[in-house]
Design a protein around this motif. Sequence first.
Motif, PDB file in Angstrom:
ATOM      1  N   ARG A   1      39.582  21.443  36.087  1.00 51.37           N
ATOM      2  CA  ARG A   1      39.777  20.673  34.689  1.00 51.37           C
ATOM      3  C   ARG A   1      38.662  20.278  34.235  1.00 51.37           C
ATOM      4  NH1 ARG A   1      42.948  15.515  33.310  1.00 51.37           N
ATOM      5  NH2 ARG A   1      41.077  14.524  34.213  1.00 51.37           N
ATOM      6  N   ILE A   2      37.862  20.374  33.289  1.00 51.00           N
ATOM      7  CA  ILE A   2      36.744  20.016  32.735  1.00 51.00           C
ATOM      8  C   ILE A   2      36.927  18.859  31.458  1.00 51.00           C
ATOM      9  CG2 ILE A   2      34.570  20.199  31.642  1.00 51.00           C
ATOM     10  CD1 ILE A   2      35.062  23.718  32.683  1.00 51.00           C
ATOM     11  N   SER A   3      36.334  17.679  31.596  1.00 50.08           N
ATOM     12  CA  SER A   3      37.068  17.108  30.559  1.00 50.08           C
ATOM     13  C   SER A   3      35.439  16.596  29.717  1.00 50.08           C
ATOM     14  CB  SER A   3      37.553  15.401  31.191  1.00 50.08           C
ATOM     15  OG  SER A   3      36.736  14.699  30.303  1.00 50.08           O
ATOM     16  N   PHE A   4      36.042  16.640  28.650  1.00 44.53           N
ATOM     17  CA  PHE A   4      34.497  16.356  27.839  1.00 44.53           C
ATOM     18  C   PHE A   4      34.816  14.766  27.084  1.00 44.53           C
ATOM     19  CE2 PHE A   4      37.139  18.215  23.848  1.00 44.53           C
ATOM     20  CZ  PHE A   4      37.507  19.253  24.521  1.00 44.53           C
ATOM     21  N   ALA A   5      35.671  14.136  27.854  1.00 39.76           N
ATOM     22  CA  ALA A   5      35.428  12.970  27.104  1.00 39.76           C
ATOM     23  C   ALA A   5      34.339  12.082  27.028  1.00 39.76           C
ATOM     24  CB  ALA A   5      36.423  12.418  27.807  1.00 39.76           C
ATOM     25  N   ARG A   6      33.845  12.389  27.937  1.00 34.53           N
ATOM     26  CA  ARG A   6      32.944  11.759  28.159  1.00 34.53           C
ATOM     27  C   ARG A   6      31.855  11.626  27.900  1.00 34.53           C
ATOM     28  NH1 ARG A   6      34.532   6.766  30.135  1.00 34.53           N
ATOM     29  NH2 ARG A   6      32.545   6.278  30.267  1.00 34.53           N
ATOM     30  N   ALA A   7      31.334  13.047  27.798  1.00 33.41           N
ATOM     31  CA  ALA A   7      30.205  13.898  27.698  1.00 33.41           C
ATOM     32  C   ALA A   7      29.553  14.542  26.125  1.00 33.41           C
ATOM     33  CB  ALA A   7      29.899  15.692  29.004  1.00 33.41           C
ATOM     34  N   ASP A   8      28.212  13.681  26.024  1.00 28.87           N
ATOM     35  CA  ASP A   8      27.962  14.182  25.186  1.00 28.87           C
ATOM     36  C   ASP A   8      27.534  15.935  25.082  1.00 28.87           C
ATOM     37  OD1 ASP A   8      25.073  14.323  25.870  1.00 28.87           O
ATOM     38  OD2 ASP A   8      24.474  12.398  25.107  1.00 28.87           O
ATOM     39  N   VAL A   9      27.138  16.383  24.017  1.00 32.97           N
ATOM     40  CA  VAL A   9      26.637  17.731  23.742  1.00 32.97           C
ATOM     41  C   VAL A   9      25.319  18.272  24.861  1.00 32.97           C
ATOM     42  CG1 VAL A   9      28.141  18.682  21.633  1.00 32.97           C
ATOM     43  CG2 VAL A   9      25.737  18.646  21.688  1.00 32.97           C
ATOM     44  N   GLU A  10      24.726  17.692  24.263  1.00 34.22           N
ATOM     45  CA  GLU A  10      23.740  17.541  26.181  1.00 34.22           C
ATOM     46  C   GLU A  10      24.176  18.284  26.671  1.00 34.22           C
ATOM     47  OE1 GLU A  10      20.353  18.990  24.918  1.00 34.22           O
ATOM     48  OE2 GLU A  10      21.518  19.250  23.395  1.00 34.22           O
ATOM     49  N   THR A  11      25.178  16.801  27.277  1.00 31.43           N
ATOM     50  CA  THR A  11      25.182  16.800  28.617  1.00 31.43           C
ATOM     51  C   THR A  11      25.944  17.858  28.922  1.00 31.43           C
ATOM     52  OG1 THR A  11      24.875  14.259  28.504  1.00 31.43           O
ATOM     53  CG2 THR A  11      26.246  15.463  30.363  1.00 31.43           C
ATOM     54  N   ILE A  12      26.976  18.483  28.598  1.00 33.75           N
ATOM     55  CA  ILE A  12      27.487  19.755  28.075  1.00 33.75           C
ATOM     56  C   ILE A  12      26.687  20.598  28.205  1.00 33.75           C
ATOM     57  CG2 ILE A  12      29.343  20.791  27.736  1.00 33.75           C
ATOM     58  CD1 ILE A  12      30.817  18.628  26.017  1.00 33.75           C
ATOM     59  N   ARG A  13      25.362  20.780  28.044  1.00 31.19           N
ATOM     60  CA  ARG A  13      24.615  22.217  28.146  1.00 31.19           C
ATOM     61  C   ARG A  13      24.373  22.287  29.480  1.00 31.19           C
ATOM     62  NH1 ARG A  13      23.601  21.333  22.413  1.00 31.19           N
ATOM     63  NH2 ARG A  13      24.140  23.357  21.532  1.00 31.19           N
ATOM     64  N   LYS A  14      24.101  20.930  29.937  1.00 32.67           N
ATOM     65  CA  LYS A  14      23.106  20.567  30.838  1.00 32.67           C
ATOM     66  C   LYS A  14      24.635  21.311  32.266  1.00 32.67           C
ATOM     67  CE  LYS A  14      19.454  17.061  30.098  1.00 32.67           C
ATOM     68  NZ  LYS A  14      20.067  15.856  29.876  1.00 32.67           N
ATOM     69  N   ALA A  15      25.267  20.598  32.021  1.00 32.32           N
ATOM     70  CA  ALA A  15      26.087  20.153  33.141  1.00 32.32           C
ATOM     71  C   ALA A  15      26.765  22.029  33.413  1.00 32.32           C
ATOM     72  CB  ALA A  15      27.455  20.211  32.732  1.00 32.32           C
ATOM     73  N   LEU A  16      26.935  22.921  32.476  1.00 33.84           N
ATOM     74  CA  LEU A  16      27.273  24.598  31.997  1.00 33.84           C
ATOM     75  C   LEU A  16      26.019  25.322  33.443  1.00 33.84           C
ATOM     76  CD1 LEU A  16      27.949  24.765  28.468  1.00 33.84           C
ATOM     77  CD2 LEU A  16      29.570  25.096  30.430  1.00 33.84           C
ATOM     78  N   LEU A  17      25.206  24.854  32.803  1.00 33.99           N
ATOM     79  CA  LEU A  17      24.269  25.692  33.589  1.00 33.99           C
ATOM     80  C   LEU A  17      24.723  25.357  35.039  1.00 33.99           C
ATOM     81  CD1 LEU A  17      20.840  24.353  31.954  1.00 33.99           C
ATOM     82  CD2 LEU A  17      22.491  26.422  31.873  1.00 33.99           C
ATOM     83  N   LYS A  18      24.796  24.373  35.355  1.00 34.63           N
ATOM     84  CA  LYS A  18      25.376  23.825  36.842  1.00 34.63           C
ATOM     85  C   LYS A  18      25.952  25.086  37.292  1.00 34.63           C
ATOM     86  CE  LYS A  18      21.726  20.809  37.331  1.00 34.63           C
ATOM     87  NZ  LYS A  18      21.218  20.175  38.649  1.00 34.63           N
ATOM     88  N   ILE A  19      27.471  24.968  36.640  1.00 29.54           N
ATOM     89  CA  ILE A  19      28.424  25.840  36.312  1.00 29.54           C
ATOM     90  C   ILE A  19      28.592  27.137  36.943  1.00 29.54           C
ATOM     91  CG2 ILE A  19      30.502  26.166  35.332  1.00 29.54           C
ATOM     92  CD1 ILE A  19      31.030  23.962  34.113  1.00 29.54           C
ATOM     93  N   LYS A  20      27.392  27.174  36.247  1.00 36.37           N
ATOM     94  CA  LYS A  20      27.292  29.196  35.915  1.00 36.37           C
ATOM     95  C   LYS A  20      26.656  29.290  37.356  1.00 36.37           C
ATOM     96  CE  LYS A  20      25.121  32.533  33.070  1.00 36.37           C
ATOM     97  NZ  LYS A  20      24.608  33.127  31.856  1.00 36.37           N
TER      98      LYS A  20
END
Length: 389
Positions: free
Chosen positions: A359-378
């Motif tokens: 479960r990935i929540s986008f309740a607390r992360a702005d778009v820039e942070t989400i982009r950074k996280a996506l690189l890690k998930i990938k």
Amino acid sequence: MKDILRTIYNRLPSRLKPAAKTIFTKVRPPIIDLASGDPDYQPPPQALEKATETLKKGLHYISPDGIPELRKKISEVIEREHGTSYDPQNEILVTYGASEALYVVFRVLLRGGGKAFIPSPHYPLFKDQIHEVGGKIITYPFKPNIAFNETLSYISEHLTEDVRFILINSPHNPTGRVLSKKYVETLAEFIEEKRLFVVWDEVYGKIVFEGKHYTLADIPEAKSRAIFVNSFSKTYGMAGWRVGFLYGPSKILSSIRKLHRAITFSLNPISQVAALAALEAGESYLKDILKVLRERRDVLIRGLSDIRSMEYWKPQGTYFVFPKLNLDKVSDVEFTEALLKEGVKVRPGSRFNGRNHIRISFARADVETIRKALLKIKHVMEKFSKTEQ
Ligand SMILES: Cc1ncc(COP(=O)(O)O)c(C=O)c1O
């Protein structure tokens, strides 16, 4: 960054290593939180002002049913949104968050035992509370790729005499699925035919990106067969304020109210005046919140679509995505642990009775942070995918 620090650390003389370790620990980038369901936005400013005013006036015991002004406003909002009226006096109760509302409902409906249908996957508190009050659960399939008619057939096949209610959670934590008008109408016919009762958790009811939050409250004939649990935690960023409410038929509400009064005696007036002000702040606040969340969702799912071995459904509501990991040798728990080592925290799906998902929540992360996280998930997914080959 991590590798550079490790190289520097290894080359240091041993007498400097303890001090270096302390410094390096401090400069480690913070963990990206894609786990929490507690949103990062604040309640409307009017709510904060009203709360401060009330605090200064002094706090005393108040009616445990909730302040009349708040119950009246809740009634107006329900009528505006669903076209059905609920009596503020007898059919609405303010609670200590949706958590207390769920507990008192389960406790009353499962008095003397009995079973409840709950969705799979599900928010873990449903199961914990039902077990706590001595009830049993039967899970029904509720993933977004399963047609709701199939779900109802499943319920029908597993229905026994001692089933007390079906729990519906739409918009759904953790998948973000929102039941369509057509499916809600089918549900209304089904519960009428089978003479069943529904407990509807609608705490994400205002966080809907496509379409409308349609419920049994929109169908007058179904009104006597459903009780609704709601909250200010998610919509208005008020998780710590502990204020929620429930509404339903007066007969059941009267037993629930008795239990609620016995365990709470009074409620917190600050949270309630703030909740009232939040409801009065209305649509423009909600529009802004939805705009921010929609943007985050779109960035997140665009990024996920670029990751192989991960299958996702676009959430129509809530601030969660629940992708499936197409990995044979790696569990969701192992995946989340590996991701945490890379600095991103998500929840393993098995916590929600959804193995092989996260479960990935986008309740607390702005778009820039989400982009950074996506690189890690990938990165983590690619690493595991290679080991599967
Ligand atoms: C589906 C669902 N119901 C209820 C709750 C609890 O809400 P509250 O903060 O109002 O107790 C949550 C919180 O995460 C939730 O996801």
